[in-house]
Design a protein around this motif. Structure first.
Motif, short mmCIF file in Angstrom:
data_model
loop_
_atom_site.label_atom_id
_atom_site.label_comp_id
_atom_site.label_asym_id
_atom_site.label_seq_id
_atom_site.Cartn_x
_atom_site.Cartn_y
_atom_site.Cartn_z
N ALA A 87 4.38 -17.73 34.47
CA ALA A 87 4.72 -16.57 35.54
C ALA A 87 5.61 -15.30 34.80
O ALA A 87 5.75 -15.17 33.76
CB ALA A 87 5.86 -16.94 36.86
N PRO A 88 5.20 -14.10 35.52
CA PRO A 88 4.31 -13.71 36.57
C PRO A 88 2.85 -13.70 36.48
O PRO A 88 2.25 -13.99 37.30
CB PRO A 88 4.77 -12.36 36.95
CG PRO A 88 5.21 -11.85 35.90
CD PRO A 88 5.83 -12.91 35.05
N ARG A 94 2.38 -7.54 41.38
CA ARG A 94 2.94 -7.77 42.44
C ARG A 94 3.88 -8.83 42.47
O ARG A 94 4.00 -9.71 43.62
CB ARG A 94 1.78 -7.89 43.69
CG ARG A 94 0.90 -9.10 43.38
CD ARG A 94 -0.41 -9.11 44.23
NE ARG A 94 -1.33 -10.16 44.05
CZ ARG A 94 -2.16 -10.32 43.17
NH1 ARG A 94 -2.43 -9.27 42.12
NH2 ARG A 94 -3.09 -11.41 42.92
N TYR A 95 4.55 -9.07 41.45
CA TYR A 95 5.52 -10.12 41.18
C TYR A 95 6.66 -10.07 42.41
O TYR A 95 7.14 -11.10 42.93
CB TYR A 95 6.21 -10.08 39.78
CG TYR A 95 7.01 -11.24 39.55
CD1 TYR A 95 6.47 -12.29 39.70
CD2 TYR A 95 8.11 -10.89 38.77
CE1 TYR A 95 7.34 -13.56 39.31
CE2 TYR A 95 8.81 -11.95 38.38
CZ TYR A 95 8.50 -13.26 38.80
OH TYR A 95 9.34 -14.57 38.31
N ASP A 99 2.67 -4.17 45.34
CA ASP A 99 1.82 -3.87 44.33
C ASP A 99 2.17 -2.77 43.43
O ASP A 99 2.25 -1.61 44.09
CB ASP A 99 0.42 -4.00 44.75
CG ASP A 99 -0.71 -3.94 43.73
OD1 ASP A 99 -0.51 -4.34 42.59
OD2 ASP A 99 -1.64 -3.32 43.69
N GLY A 100 2.32 -2.63 42.16
CA GLY A 100 2.73 -1.77 41.29
C GLY A 100 4.01 -1.25 41.35
O GLY A 100 4.22 -0.09 40.93
N GLU A 157 8.77 5.05 27.41
CA GLU A 157 7.03 5.11 27.54
C GLU A 157 6.66 3.91 28.03
O GLU A 157 7.33 3.16 28.42
CB GLU A 157 6.87 5.04 25.94
CG GLU A 157 7.29 6.19 24.90
CD GLU A 157 6.63 7.60 25.17
OE1 GLU A 157 5.45 7.58 25.50
OE2 GLU A 157 7.36 8.73 24.88
N GLY A 158 5.23 4.01 28.31
CA GLY A 158 4.35 2.85 28.93
C GLY A 158 4.81 2.78 30.42
O GLY A 158 5.26 3.68 30.95
N PHE A 159 4.57 1.59 30.94
CA PHE A 159 4.80 1.26 32.27
C PHE A 159 4.87 -0.26 32.41
O PHE A 159 4.81 -1.03 31.45
CB PHE A 159 3.60 1.71 33.11
CG PHE A 159 2.26 1.43 32.71
CD1 PHE A 159 1.73 0.33 33.48
CD2 PHE A 159 1.65 1.67 31.57
CE1 PHE A 159 0.35 -0.40 32.94
CE2 PHE A 159 0.43 1.22 30.89
CZ PHE A 159 -0.36 0.10 31.92
N GLY A 160 4.94 -0.76 33.78
CA GLY A 160 5.15 -2.17 34.14
C GLY A 160 6.33 -2.72 33.41
O GLY A 160 7.70 -2.07 33.50
#
Length: 208
Positions: A87-88, A94-95, A99-100, A157-160
């Motif tokens: 997991a996730p 959408r953990y 969502d997001g 930097e980045g995302f998620g």
């Protein structure tokens, strides 16, 4: 000229794809840029399954909207944490239920790992790409990057999950969100998958 429809509107993904698949004469268009609407339910139990759902749905939508088949590229990616039995996984975006929502997803991940020793917080990012050519031929490529989960977000930097992910390439000393986009492209799961896909597609490109 070869038009490739990218089944996403994520600017980070689009730029990475355009840079990696730099075949002469290829142009890349997002769903929004092409005026194509495609938002299928991603209900597969694997990254490859979801990528295929998105690619096939975009291909069908493009055929209806544009009146012709175009090449389509879709990806599905996410985080697998060993201590959480993977997991996730396909629920990465959408953990936390929304969502997001990166902040909520990261907060839930930290809470789930609070009692797990640092040495057992190993993880990887996974990306699977599905490319469907104009004639319906499908190509699949998978890429990963190994690392571990840190205890607090780092970098901008980045995302998620990038602020929590510590790639093995940096000995666990830098988060992926502390790495420039150009440097990230060279080691990321999506970058690795794109390099695999480019190699697979190169032969057919050379034959044309």
């Amino acid at each position: 000229m070869k038009e490739v429809l990218i089944a996403t509107n994520n600017a980070h993904k689009v730029e990475e794809i355009r840079t990696a698949l730099n075949f002469e004469g290829w142009t890349f268009t997002t769903l929004a840029e092409a005026g194509v609407t495609s938002d299928p339910a991603e209900d597969a139990d694997s990254f490859e399954g979801n990528a295929r759902i998105k690619a096939r749905a975009a291909r069908a939508a493009a055929r209806e909207s544009l009146g012709r088949f175009v090449a389509v590229l879709a990806d599905d990616s996410g985080l697998e944490v060993d201590a959480l039995d993977g997991a996730p996984g396909v629920f990465s975006a959408r953990y936390a239920g929304s969502d997001g929502d990166d902040a909520a997803n990261n907060a839930k991940l930290l809470a789930e790992l609070a009692a797990v020793p640092d040495a057992e917080c190993t993880a990887r990012f996974v990306c699977t790409l599905v490319f469907i050519d104009e004639d319906g031929t499908e190509s699949v490529a998978r890429g990963t990057i190994e690392g571990s989960i840190g205890r607090e977000p780092r970098g901008s930097e980045g995302f998620g999950y990038d602020p929590l992910f510590l790639p093995d390439e940096y000995g666990g000393m830098r988060a992926l969100a502390e790495v420039s986009q150009a440097e990230k492209n060279g080691i990321s799961h999506r970058g690795n998958a794109l390099r695999v896909l480019k190699k697979a597609l190169s032969q057919s490109v050379d034959e044309r």
